[in-house]
Design an enzyme around this catalytic site. Structure first.
Site: not given
Ligand SMILES: Cc1ncc(COP(=O)(O)O)c(C=O)c1O
Length: 375
Positions: A151, A179, A201, A322
Site C-alpha cells: 500500500n 491494493q 473502498h 513525528c
Molecule cells: C494492503 C491493505 N490491506 C488491508 C487494508 C484494510 O482494508 P479495509 O480498510 O477495507 O479494512 C488496507 C487498507 O488500507 C490495505 O491497504
C-alpha cells in the site's frame, strides 16, 4: 486553494455507476436475502449476482467468495480462520515485515495464542525473495500470507512463485490483494492463492464491504458464529446493498485499460519531479514491479509531513510520523532499509481513474515553489 486528490491507496470515491446500482437497494429493497418470500427474492438474486461479479473478476467459482466488511476482516478471517481450523496440524505462519497492520496485528494476536510467526525481510525495492519462503517453511507451517502489492510503495510481490513453493510443501497460501484488485490482474489461476482478500473502498465501491476468496475444499473456522450465512463461513445477514456496490465495482475493474492512462500519468509525474529536482528526489519501491498508480518519493533532507502541509489542498500521505519530536519511519520503509534522511522525506502520491495531467502539473509546480523557497 485548489483541491487535488492523490490518495487513492487510502480510499477511492464511489464510482457513479456503482452508486446508481446501489440506489434501489438503499431506497426500496429491504428484504432479508435468507427469508422465503417475495421481499427476499430480489435481495437474494442481487446478492448472488454481486457474488458472481466478484468471482468473475478473480476467475473463481461463486461459492468461493465470502462477503466481509472490508480488507481487514478478510485478512483476519484468512489468518485466524486457517490457524484455528488447522490447529492440530501446526502452529507456524509465514508473512512479511511489510504487510498492512490488517495482517501484522492478527499475526501478533495469534502469537499471543501460541502461534509462531516468521516475518520475512524484503530488499531495497520492497520485494521478497521466494527462496526465503522455502527456507522458512517447517513441518509445523500451516499458512503463508504475503500481500500482492504494498500500500505504501506499490511494490508487487512474486506471488505465483511463493504460492507454488507453499503448495510444494502442502501449505496454504493467502494474499492480501486489497491494493492490487482493479489495478493489475488478480486472477486466481495466475496467482495460485488459496485465499485472497479484497477491500471495496480501494476499487471505487463503498467503505464497509470486502470479500475473501476461499478455494473450494479449504476449510476455515468462522470468526463470527451464528446462522449459516456465507456457506457457514461468516454469520450475519448479508447487506445486499453493499454487496451490489462491490459487485458492480468488480465488474468495472475487469477492464484494466484505464490503468494504462494512469501509469502514463504517474510516469509523467515522476519525470516532472526528476526534471525539477534531480537527485534531490528519490523513488521508493520497484521500478517495474509496482502498482501503476503509485508514486512514493523521498524529498531528500525534507520532512514529508511538512512538505504535505505546505502542499495545501493536495491530499496525499507520508511514510513517516513525528513522535515526541522524533521522526519515525514507517515499518515498510524501515524494512526496505531506507536511510532516515531519505525516509523522513517520503510522500506517497496515489493516482486514480479521474486524475488529470493538469492536476499533476499543478502539484509539480507547487512542489517547486515549496522546495525552492523553503530553507
Ligand atoms: C494492503 C491493505 N490491506 C488491508 C487494508 C484494510 O482494508 P479495509 O480498510 O477495507 O479494512 C488496507 C487498507 O488500507 C490495505 O491497504
Amino acid at each position: 486553494m485548489r483541491r487535488i486528490y492523490l490518495d487513492h491507496n487510502a480510499s477511492t470515491p464511489i464510482d457513479p455507476v456503482v452508486a446508481a446500482a446501489m440506489m434501489p437497494f438503499l431506497q426500496n429493497h429491504y428484504g432479508n436475502p435468507s427469508s422465503g418470500h417475495w421481499a427476499a427474492a430480489t435481495a437474494k438474486t442481487a446478492l448472488e449476482t454481486a457474488r458472481g461479479q466478484v468471482a468473475a473478476l478473480l476467475g473463481c467459482r461463486n461459492d468461493e467468495i465470502v462477503f466481509t466488511s472490508g480488507g481487514s476482516e478478510a485478512n483476519n478471517l484468512a489468518l485466524k480462520g486457517v490457524f484455528f481450523a488447522l490447529r492440530e496440524k501446526g502452529d507456524h505462519i509465514i508473512t512479511t515485515r511489510i504487510e498492512h497492520p490488517a495482517t501484522i496485528e492478527p499475526c501478533r494476536f495469534l502469537e499471543r495464542l501460541g502461534a509462531r510467526v516468521t516475518y520475512l525481510s524484503v530488499d531495497g525495492t520492497g520485494r521478497i525473495d521466494p527462496d526465503e519462503v522455502r527456507k522458512a517453511i517447517t513441518q509445523r507451517t500451516v499458512l503463508v500470507s504475503i500481500m500482492h502489492a504494498n500500500n505504501e510503495v506499490g511494490t508487487i510481490q512474486p506471488i505465483e512463485d511463493c504460492a507454488r513453493i507453499a503448495h510444494e510443501h502442502g501449505v496454504l497460501f493467502h494474499t492480501d490483494a486489497a491494493q492490487s484488485v482493479g489495478k493489475v490482474s488478480t486472477r486466481i489461476d495466475e496467482l495460485g492463492a488459496d485465499l485472497l482478500s479484497i477491500a471495496g473502498h480501494k476499487l471505487y465501491a463503498p467503505k464497509g464491504v470486502g470479500a475473501l476468496f476461499v478455494r473450494r475444499g479449504v476449510s476455515i473456522e468462522p470468526l463470527t458464529h451464528g446462522a449459516g450465512h456465507e456457506g457457514g463461513r461468516r454469520a450475519g445477514t448479508e447487506s445486499a446493498l453493499l454487496a451490489i456496490g462491490l459487485g458492480k465495482a468488480c465488474e468495472l475493474a475487469r477492464d484494466l485499460t484505464p490503468m494504462d492512462r494512469v501509469r502514463t500519468l504517474r510516469d509523467h509525474f515522476w519525470q516532472g519531479l526528476w526534471d525539477q529536482f534531480g537527485d534531490r528526489v528519490v523513488l521508493n519501491g520497484h521500478l517495474t514491479y509496482r502498482l501503476p498508480n503509485t508514486l512514493n518519493v523521498s524529498f531528500v533532507g525534507r520532512i514529508g509531513a511538512e512538505v504535505l502541509e505546505r502542499l495545501d489542498g493536495v491530499a496525499a500521505s507520508t511514510g513517516s510520523a513525528c513522535h515526541s519530536g522524533r521522526i519515525e519511519l514507517s515499518p515498510v520503509l524501515e524494512a526496505m532499509d531506507i536511510t532516515p534522511e531519505a525516509g523522513m522525506g517520503a510522500v506517497r502520491f496515489s493516482l486514480g481513474r479521474a486524475t488529470t495531467r493538469d492536476e499533476i502539473d499543478a502539484v509539480v509546480a507547487r512542489l517547486k515553489d515549496i522546495l525552492d523557497t523553503s530553507g
